[in-house]
Scaffold this active site. Sequence first.
Site, PDB file in Angstrom:
ATOM      1  CG  ASP A 184      -1.747  -1.418   1.410  1.00  0.00           C
ATOM      2  OD1 ASP A 184      -1.215  -1.684   0.790  1.00  0.00           O
ATOM      3  OD2 ASP A 184      -2.449  -1.290   2.513  1.00  0.00           O
ATOM      4  NE  ARG A 213      -5.571  -4.280   8.226  1.00  0.00           N
ATOM      5  CZ  ARG A 213      -6.323  -6.041   8.164  1.00  0.00           C
ATOM      6  NH1 ARG A 213      -6.552  -6.237   9.694  1.00  0.00           N
ATOM      7  NH2 ARG A 213      -6.808  -6.770   7.560  1.00  0.00           N
ATOM      8  CD  GLU A 234      -6.926  -5.565   4.086  1.00  0.00           C
ATOM      9  OE1 GLU A 234      -6.315  -6.087   5.022  1.00  0.00           O
ATOM     10  OE2 GLU A 234      -6.901  -5.105   2.774  1.00  0.00           O
TER      11      GLU A 234
HETATM   12  C1  FRU Z   1      -3.198  -3.488   3.139  1.00  0.00           C
HETATM   13  C2  FRU Z   1      -3.090  -3.746   4.299  1.00  0.00           C
HETATM   14  C3  FRU Z   1      -3.641  -3.254   5.203  1.00  0.00           C
HETATM   15  C4  FRU Z   1      -2.784  -2.839   5.998  1.00  0.00           C
HETATM   16  C5  FRU Z   1      -1.162  -3.345   5.584  1.00  0.00           C
HETATM   17  C6  FRU Z   1       0.045  -4.331   5.702  1.00  0.00           C
HETATM   18  O1  FRU Z   1      -3.605  -3.636   1.496  1.00  0.00           O
HETATM   19  O2  FRU Z   1      -3.413  -5.692   3.875  1.00  0.00           O
HETATM   20  O3  FRU Z   1      -5.076  -3.169   5.624  1.00  0.00           O
HETATM   21  O4  FRU Z   1      -2.376  -2.105   7.018  1.00  0.00           O
HETATM   22  O5  FRU Z   1      -2.205  -4.218   4.053  1.00  0.00           O
HETATM   23  O6  FRU Z   1       1.159  -4.443   5.103  1.00  0.00           O
END
Ligand code: FRU
Length: 481
Positions: free
Chosen positions: A37, A157, A208
């Site tokens: 991300d 998160r 997410e």
């Molecule tokens: C999304 C995710 C988020 C998390 C991150 C971990 O792609 O799963 O929810 O914060 O990647 O790398």
Amino acid sequence: MTRHLLFALSSMALLAASGEQFRPTFHFSPAKNWTNDPNGAVYYRGEYHLFYQYNPFGDVWGHMSWGHAVSKDLLHWNHLPVALAEENGAMIFSGSVVVDPNTSGFCIASPDCLIAIYTAHTPAFQTQHIAVSNDLGRTWKKYAANPVIDLGMKDFRDPKVFRHADKWVMVVAIPLEQKVRFFASTDLKKWDALSDFGPQGAINGAWECPDLFPLPFFGGSGNSKWVLSVNVNPGAPAGGSGNQYFIGEFDGKNFRNSNSADVKLWADWGKDFYASTSFSDVPRKDGRRIWIAWFSNWLYAREEPTTPFRGIMTIPRTLSLRQTKDGLRLAQTPVAELSKLRRRKIEMHGVTIAQANRRLDRFASKAYELQTDLSNASLLLRVGPEGEQTLVGFESDNLFMDRTHSGNVGFNKEFPGIHRAPCLPRNVRVLVDSSSVEIFAGNGEVVMSDRIFPGLRSTGLQFKGVPSARISFTLWILAGK
Ligand code: FRU
């Protein structure tokens, strides 16, 4: 064989073997290792900052930390050292950065400073933390009294923080309940829960990386609505990870969806657009809402055949809301800065496909922008001597991209495929880079982003259709780094 040719062939082979052949020329990629991300996108004192989920130690997911790069134009990025590193078994998961006019009291010797708000991840819990930078994002200090939000939850998160009226608002995901929760704060340290939104829309995957921002209607009517973006994995139309969004109202406490709860809106119909996040604090006089996403999909990200880096970002896109026959929709266009990369131009108007293809017969490029209308033709991109090609066209009222013969598709069975989007406009703007294709149809209200991994010699471009059919196109080779 001449020495020159031998040299050219052996350097091609070296490039192919190194995986560098897939390094994008005008998209962000880390110098080496894994990224997923984009995080903490913010504009501050003349620089765009891009932080990103990063493994400093390898090219698969792990040891998650925030990598860091800065840019003046969103296209040329300078790599900086890791900003926030995994510490005491807590990984640094996704989050955001804001310019704080010292509401936190953390800004030293300057009226403002940067505050990062991120998720600290341990196997048992996810909690929200903050960190401060007083030197233009170059170094960061984690807050001694972290966490700032701890609900004792395992999945909680990806905080995105923005200024609203006289307070800070955070939107954060409760992934497995398909919900986002809003919090408010005056100092970025003490947070009060406001409300929840969800489950609505696409609810078959984890929610997410949410984002929430007001967005004007295109054309300067003065009207605007709020867009709540929620990335969802899996459950996207092309399979696996994707971005859905809701259009509605936000009163500082609650988000109200203007559509009914079962309406699903997708920002991108390709298979490689996830974890989008918008830039915070873009100057008011500019007024753009710009977002960027991870150009991949959790289904096969860890097997993508690139090295020494794995994972790239999409082109940053300017957002607006546009009225369509189905109602209001998000529209995306590549940031205006992209036109500065335009170099050699090839343009033909009202010619036959046969004429266009003769003109393009010797065309060889891995980085270009093409504008055309696909009412009478399909497009063959990254065409190679061994039959490699990526096919883009329309079939009844669907835009499609077929990457089944695009090059290396065998690294994961989820990779090859044909992706489709309901789409009436036939005019398209296509961005091709070393390992990607992005299609913006109409005024950007239908978008399709897909990675491809063609051979080094697959640099051709052709139109497909009845040879006497008439077409027009404008094409610019885009400058590299
Ligand atoms: C999304 C995710 C988020 C998390 C991150 C971990 O792609 O799963 O929810 O914060 O990647 O790398």
